[in-house]
Design an enzyme around this catalytic site. Structure first.
Site, PDB file in Angstrom:
ATOM      1  N   GLN A  49     -18.577   4.642   2.314  1.00 35.75           N
ATOM      2  CA  GLN A  49     -19.164   5.852   2.877  1.00 35.75           C
ATOM      3  C   GLN A  49     -19.014   5.987   4.387  1.00 35.75           C
ATOM      4  O   GLN A  49     -18.833   7.087   4.877  1.00 35.75           O
ATOM      5  CB  GLN A  49     -20.642   5.951   2.480  1.00 35.75           C
ATOM      6  CG  GLN A  49     -20.808   6.550   1.100  1.00 35.75           C
ATOM      7  CD  GLN A  49     -22.232   6.526   0.605  1.00 35.75           C
ATOM      8  OE1 GLN A  49     -22.556   5.805  -0.322  1.00 35.75           O
ATOM      9  NE2 GLN A  49     -23.104   7.293   1.223  1.00 35.75           N
ATOM     10  N   GLU A  74       0.810  -1.233   0.000  1.00 37.85           N
ATOM     11  CA  GLU A  74       0.000   0.000   0.000  1.00 37.85           C
ATOM     12  C   GLU A  74       0.841   1.280   0.000  1.00 37.85           C
ATOM     13  O   GLU A  74       0.340   2.361   0.233  1.00 37.85           O
ATOM     14  CB  GLU A  74      -0.955   0.002   1.209  1.00 37.85           C
ATOM     15  CG  GLU A  74      -2.373  -0.403   0.918  1.00 37.85           C
ATOM     16  CD  GLU A  74      -2.589  -1.865   0.501  1.00 37.85           C
ATOM     17  OE1 GLU A  74      -1.626  -2.664   0.522  1.00 37.85           O
ATOM     18  OE2 GLU A  74      -3.715  -2.181   0.115  1.00 37.85           O
ATOM     19  N   TYR A 104       3.356   2.041   2.079  1.00 39.17           N
ATOM     20  CA  TYR A 104       3.903   2.450   3.377  1.00 39.17           C
ATOM     21  C   TYR A 104       5.416   2.171   3.417  1.00 39.17           C
ATOM     22  O   TYR A 104       5.985   1.661   2.449  1.00 39.17           O
ATOM     23  CB  TYR A 104       3.170   1.732   4.512  1.00 39.17           C
ATOM     24  CG  TYR A 104       1.737   2.204   4.673  1.00 39.17           C
ATOM     25  CD1 TYR A 104       1.463   3.512   5.076  1.00 39.17           C
ATOM     26  CD2 TYR A 104       0.660   1.360   4.412  1.00 39.17           C
ATOM     27  CE1 TYR A 104       0.149   3.948   5.206  1.00 39.17           C
ATOM     28  CE2 TYR A 104      -0.650   1.799   4.537  1.00 39.17           C
ATOM     29  CZ  TYR A 104      -0.908   3.093   4.944  1.00 39.17           C
ATOM     30  OH  TYR A 104      -2.195   3.545   5.075  1.00 39.17           O
ATOM     31  N   ARG A 142       2.502  -8.668   4.510  1.00 38.81           N
ATOM     32  CA  ARG A 142       1.606  -8.119   3.467  1.00 38.81           C
ATOM     33  C   ARG A 142       2.478  -7.657   2.314  1.00 38.81           C
ATOM     34  O   ARG A 142       3.242  -6.696   2.435  1.00 38.81           O
ATOM     35  CB  ARG A 142       0.808  -6.951   4.076  1.00 38.81           C
ATOM     36  CG  ARG A 142      -0.264  -6.388   3.189  1.00 38.81           C
ATOM     37  CD  ARG A 142      -1.613  -6.976   3.500  1.00 38.81           C
ATOM     38  NE  ARG A 142      -2.610  -6.514   2.531  1.00 38.81           N
ATOM     39  CZ  ARG A 142      -3.454  -5.534   2.748  1.00 38.81           C
ATOM     40  NH1 ARG A 142      -3.462  -4.893   3.904  1.00 38.81           N
ATOM     41  NH2 ARG A 142      -4.325  -5.181   1.827  1.00 38.81           N
ATOM     42  N   HIS A 178      -1.451   3.902  -1.937  1.00 40.32           N
ATOM     43  CA  HIS A 178      -2.533   4.872  -1.699  1.00 40.32           C
ATOM     44  C   HIS A 178      -2.501   6.017  -2.701  1.00 40.32           C
ATOM     45  O   HIS A 178      -3.516   6.633  -2.967  1.00 40.32           O
ATOM     46  CB  HIS A 178      -2.457   5.422  -0.273  1.00 40.32           C
ATOM     47  CG  HIS A 178      -2.943   4.442   0.749  1.00 40.32           C
ATOM     48  ND1 HIS A 178      -4.080   3.688   0.571  1.00 40.32           N
ATOM     49  CD2 HIS A 178      -2.451   4.071   1.949  1.00 40.32           C
ATOM     50  CE1 HIS A 178      -4.254   2.905   1.619  1.00 40.32           C
ATOM     51  NE2 HIS A 178      -3.277   3.114   2.470  1.00 40.32           N
TER      52      HIS A 178
HETATM   53  P1  NAP Z   1     -27.494  17.047  -3.788  1.00 39.88           P
HETATM   54  O1  NAP Z   1     -26.196  16.496  -3.431  1.00 39.88           O
HETATM   55  O2  NAP Z   1     -28.193  17.911  -2.829  1.00 39.88           O
HETATM   56  O3  NAP Z   1     -27.269  17.799  -5.152  1.00 39.88           O
HETATM   57  C1  NAP Z   1     -28.290  18.450  -5.823  1.00 39.88           C
HETATM   58  C2  NAP Z   1     -27.659  19.429  -6.791  1.00 39.88           C
HETATM   59  O4  NAP Z   1     -28.670  20.143  -7.422  1.00 39.88           O
HETATM   60  C3  NAP Z   1     -26.765  20.364  -6.082  1.00 39.88           C
HETATM   61  O5  NAP Z   1     -25.464  20.152  -6.633  1.00 39.88           O
HETATM   62  C4  NAP Z   1     -27.319  21.756  -6.382  1.00 39.88           C
HETATM   63  O6  NAP Z   1     -26.199  22.424  -6.900  1.00 39.88           O
HETATM   64  C5  NAP Z   1     -28.395  21.528  -7.415  1.00 39.88           C
HETATM   65  N1  NAP Z   1     -29.653  22.196  -7.096  1.00 39.88           N
HETATM   66  C6  NAP Z   1     -30.301  22.228  -5.924  1.00 39.88           C
HETATM   67  N2  NAP Z   1     -31.445  22.937  -6.032  1.00 39.88           N
HETATM   68  C7  NAP Z   1     -31.518  23.374  -7.301  1.00 39.88           C
HETATM   69  C8  NAP Z   1     -32.456  24.158  -8.028  1.00 39.88           C
HETATM   70  N3  NAP Z   1     -33.545  24.628  -7.441  1.00 39.88           N
HETATM   71  N4  NAP Z   1     -32.207  24.384  -9.320  1.00 39.88           N
HETATM   72  C9  NAP Z   1     -31.095  23.914  -9.925  1.00 39.88           C
HETATM   73  N5  NAP Z   1     -30.170  23.173  -9.286  1.00 39.88           N
HETATM   74  C10 NAP Z   1     -30.380  22.904  -7.985  1.00 39.88           C
HETATM   75  O7  NAP Z   1     -28.526  15.930  -4.157  1.00 39.88           O
HETATM   76  P2  NAP Z   1     -28.398  14.634  -5.026  1.00 39.88           P
HETATM   77  O8  NAP Z   1     -27.356  14.721  -6.060  1.00 39.88           O
HETATM   78  O9  NAP Z   1     -29.795  14.415  -5.455  1.00 39.88           O
HETATM   79  O10 NAP Z   1     -27.954  13.565  -4.018  1.00 39.88           O
HETATM   80  C11 NAP Z   1     -28.728  13.314  -2.870  1.00 39.88           C
HETATM   81  C12 NAP Z   1     -27.859  12.650  -1.840  1.00 39.88           C
HETATM   82  O11 NAP Z   1     -27.629  11.332  -2.244  1.00 39.88           O
HETATM   83  C13 NAP Z   1     -26.516  13.304  -1.714  1.00 39.88           C
HETATM   84  O12 NAP Z   1     -26.506  14.256  -0.703  1.00 39.88           O
HETATM   85  C14 NAP Z   1     -25.621  12.181  -1.406  1.00 39.88           C
HETATM   86  O13 NAP Z   1     -25.384  12.089  -0.024  1.00 39.88           O
HETATM   87  C15 NAP Z   1     -26.371  10.947  -1.860  1.00 39.88           C
HETATM   88  N6  NAP Z   1     -25.635  10.367  -2.961  1.00 39.88           N
HETATM   89  C16 NAP Z   1     -24.325  10.113  -2.822  1.00 39.88           C
HETATM   90  C17 NAP Z   1     -23.621   9.553  -3.820  1.00 39.88           C
HETATM   91  C18 NAP Z   1     -22.175   9.256  -3.658  1.00 39.88           C
HETATM   92  O14 NAP Z   1     -21.490   8.989  -4.604  1.00 39.88           O
HETATM   93  N7  NAP Z   1     -21.644   9.223  -2.470  1.00 39.88           N
HETATM   94  C19 NAP Z   1     -24.234   9.277  -5.017  1.00 39.88           C
HETATM   95  C20 NAP Z   1     -25.583   9.552  -5.162  1.00 39.88           C
HETATM   96  C21 NAP Z   1     -26.264  10.109  -4.120  1.00 39.88           C
HETATM   97  P3  NAP Z   1     -26.157  23.980  -7.171  1.00 39.88           P
HETATM   98  O15 NAP Z   1     -27.021  24.613  -6.125  1.00 39.88           O
HETATM   99  O16 NAP Z   1     -24.723  24.344  -7.073  1.00 39.88           O
HETATM  100  O17 NAP Z   1     -26.669  24.111  -8.549  1.00 39.88           O
HETATM  101 FE1  SF4 Z   2     -17.685   0.290   4.162  1.00 41.57          FE
HETATM  102 FE2  SF4 Z   2     -19.997  -0.770   4.917  1.00 41.57          FE
HETATM  103 FE3  SF4 Z   2     -19.823   0.499   2.582  1.00 41.57          FE
HETATM  104 FE4  SF4 Z   2     -18.685  -1.892   2.963  1.00 41.57          FE
HETATM  105  S1  SF4 Z   2     -20.870  -1.425   2.977  1.00 41.57           S
HETATM  106  S2  SF4 Z   2     -17.761  -0.133   2.016  1.00 41.57           S
HETATM  107  S3  SF4 Z   2     -18.005  -1.706   5.078  1.00 41.57           S
HETATM  108  S4  SF4 Z   2     -19.557   1.416   4.606  1.00 41.57           S
END
Ligand code: NAP
Ligand code: SF4
Length: 674
Positions: free
Chosen positions: A340, A166, A168, A216, A254
């Protein structure tokens, strides 16, 4: 005859026999760092021992201060630290397990001003430049490893794992990328290997013959100027001769720009190195990375690995091995490799847990005991929050019914699992569905919950987990036929054209771009995935890197947001860079700083951009709305008006920045308190 004869076969290491072939790989939870967290760490690891892990490897402990990952990070350097370790080792032994301590010297990966390395080559992932070790300094590091191993033995550990991969310190000595020395610790491949081999020899001497010594080994550095395959094989042989009992594979430094463990990495894509290395050594070789089900593990063992190492899957389900042995593998809560709640937490210096199992590393705090009185509870909504709540309620002895308006469970996970690279999310739906069945929860699909009916049916409590609906931004022309929500697109209810504008660049906007720009998901095609990310063979190029050849996007995509920050900034630390690299590789045009979405018409999306409000037409035939969500919760108010006890959870509670981690945790916690 078991379904997993290889997985469940014992392994005789001479002085000790592992009960099966499953190693719980090292995973830093953050509970390692402070003495006061030892009881929590002990409870966490003991639960995994009870769940059948054949050998547990702890998170990384530095053998000296110079090797610590950050100020205050875990280390084992003196007898004063032994007491807290004994709490852990006794708990694991009482639970019937075996435990090895991982010795990790961070070298140039340390976030400390006192970090050291073979040479003064700064790492791209720490802001501190390392000091090059003198020859005396090198010998001092080796002695530190030996002392830590001696202490580990006194603390009751059954062995140690030396972290040689990794990127290290040990790995830094091995690769010309980071070892520019010309003394006996650098220059030739033999000299570069000397540190690793001397560490193993010193640890074996210090700990004695009846002690498990896992090394490892980095078989695929995935960085320029990494090791060649011949060097890896020579190292493996010398490490074996120096006293190692097991070789555990390590994949990728990493700082590598190739994902190695995220959910889009095909299952078991790196495990072939175990059999390949095994041909050259006489000790067992353990395969790693993206092994998350007993079926995959069994196949990897059938293909020639002697052991399999699973780290995150033990966060997701401590009972992985026990359930497999009992023929209940369909009840395993599968790690979906989202990172996450585990690695993203670790990098943010928060305690690691698991998105799909919020009890992980919280075993003493999030206790699912029997309820004081059995209540009749309805859960409305079968997304992650609702399913988690229903399962926990049933585990506590309540009489539970789950009502879902659609004809299937899953909620937002039913959307996520349709994104290329996120196919694993289906496993969480499978787990909860099976768990609900086993627990006897009545699941009523295609059922629109009605407040009067719930009152009439005599429920004591109602948990409202009705989720979210896509936000429809107020843009003139939003009702144009070319406009669709992300939910309509991803569920296949609508089809995108050839030129697409995506409004909103949060997690879902980025996911939608993955969908729009991917013709064939590489997650199920190992060779396509290797091509896409430039993963080669260390026998052909140092470190196994080669030019990436991504599959071209079938359509033109423009991703827009109003924020002026870089797109994808809010994504997870360990996954965001993968998505950003993917967007770049697929040629997605990224537009930040949209001042206003002016209108949508037959020409496409009209916007103004930047502080001067420059007008621009994004010519397109499709607009996908990914502008966040609004909560759906009208039933909560209706129920409260009728005097029922209502608990609102998940997106129905707070849609802003909703994520499944919060939804599942909240569902579990609320249910644990009813
Ligand atoms: P979000 O993260 O809240 O993003 C929504 C986007 O829409 C924002 O970037 C915002 O950007 C824009 N927006 C908000 N209101 C708006 C409006 N009235 N008009 C135009 N643009 C607007 O929501 P999401 O993408 O739907 O995701 C929801 C949640 O799902 C996230 O918070 C996340 O935690 C989770 N998620 C995570 C992943 C991941 O890869 N970890 C993947 C999918 C979902 P601007 O205001 O800058 O335009
Ligand atoms: Fe990490 Fe749990 Fe997601 Fe697996 S399911 S990657 S252990 S948070």
């Amino acid at each position: 005859m078991s379904d997993y004869p290889h997985l469940l076969a014992p392994l005789d290491l001479g002085h000790v026999t592992l009960p099966n072939r499953v190693v719980m790989g090292s995973m830093h939870t953050g509970l390692e760092d402070r003495a006061r967290d030892a009881p929590k760490l002990a409870a966490y690891l003991a639960e995994r021992a009870r769940g059948g892990a054949g050998l547990i490897v702890t998170g990384g402990y530095a053998p000296n201060l110079e090797g610590t990952l950050y100020p205050g990070a875990s280390k084992l350097t003196s007898r004063r630290e032994l007491a807290r370790h004994r709490v852990v080792t006794s708990a694991v032994h009482e639970a019937g397990g075996l435990i090895a301590l991982q010795l990790l010297h961070a070298g140039r990966y340390a976030y400390t001003p006192w970090c050291v390395a073979p040479s003064t080559v700064k790492s791209p992932i720490s802001r501190f430049a390392p000091r090059a070790l003198t020859a005396r300094g090198v010998r001092r590091q080796i002695r530190a490893f030996a002392r830590a191993a001696r202490l580990a033995r006194r603390a009751g550990y059954d062995g140690v794992e030396i972290m040689g991969s990794e990127g290290y310190l040990v790995n830094q000595f091995l690769a010309p990328r980071t070892n520019h020395r010309s003394d006996r610790w650098g220059g030739t491949p033999e000299n570069r290997r000397r540190f690793a081999v001397e560490v193993v020899r010193a640890v074996r001497e210090a700990a004695g013959p009846d002690f498990v010594l896992v090394y490892r080994i980095s078989v695929l550095d995935l960085v320029e100027n990494g090791q060649t395959w011949d060097e890896v094989v020579a190292l493996a042989r010398e490490v074996e001769a120096a006293g190692a009992s097991i070789l555990n594979l390590g994949i990728g430094w990493h700082e590598a720009r190739v994902p190695t463990i995220v959910t889009s990495v095909p299952r078991a894509v790196f495990t072939g190195y175990a059999a390949r290395l095994g041909e050259h050594v006489g000790i067992p070789v353990c395969a790693t990375n993206r092994i998350n089900t007993p079926e995959v593990a069994e196949q990897v063992l059938t293909d020639g690995a002697d052991l399999v190492s699973l780290a995150r899957p033990f966060l997701a389900d401590p009972g992985f091995v026990r359930k497999a042995a009992e023929g209940r593998s369909d009840e395993i809560n599968t790690c979906i490799a989202c990172n996450q709640a585990c690695l993203d937490h670790t990098f943010a210096k928060q305690r690691a847990s698991c998105m799909v199992n919020p009890r992980a590393a919280y075993e003493t705090e999030l206790v699912i005991g029997r309820a004081p009185a059995r209540r009749k509870v309805a859960v409305v909504g079968g997304g992650p929050a609702g399913m988690a709540a229903a399962v926990t309620l049933a585990e506590r002895g309540h009489d539970v019914e789950l009502l879902e308006a659609r004809d299937h469970l899953g909620g937002q996970f039913d959307i996520a699992m349709r994104i290329p690279g996120k196919e694993e999310f289906v496993e969480t739906i499978r787990y909860f569905t099976r768990r609900l069945e086993v627990l006897g929860v009545r699941v009523r699909l295609s059922t629109w919950a009605d407040a009067d009916a719930l009152v009439a049916e005599g429920f004591d409590d109602v948990v409202v987990a009705t989720g979210v609906e896509p936000r429809l931004p107020e843009i003139p022309g939003v009702d144009h036929p070319m406009v669709m929500t992300y939910a309509e697109l991803v569920r296949g209810e609508r089809t995108a054209g050839q030129r697409v504008a995506v409004i909103g660049a949060g997690g879902i906007g980025v996911d939608v771009c993955e969908l729009l720009t991917t013709e064939h998901s590489a997650t199920t095609d190992a060779e396509a995935w290797r091509l896409e990310w430039g993963v080669g063979d260390p026998a052909e190029s140092r470190g196994g890197v080669r030019p990436a050849v991504p599959e071209p996007s079938p359509r033109e995509v423009v991703l827009l947001q109003r924020k002026t920050s870089a797109i994808g900034k809010g994504l997870g630390k360990t996954t965001g860079w993968v998505h950003r690299a993917s967007l770049r590789a697929k040629g997605v045009e990224q537009v930040s700083g949209v001042a206003s979405y002016e209108r949508i018409d037959d020409e496409g999306l009209h916007i103004t951009v930047g502080p001067d409000g420059e007008r621009r037409l994004v010519a397109c035939d499709t607009v996908v709305l990914c502008a966040g969500q609004e909560p759906v919760r009208t039933i909560a108010d209706d129920l409260a008006d009728r005097g029922l006890t209502v608990h609102v959870i998940g997106g129905a509670d707070v849609a802003a920045e909703l994520d499944a981690k919060r939804a599942i945790r909240q569902g579990t916690e609320v249910a644990a308190a009813i």
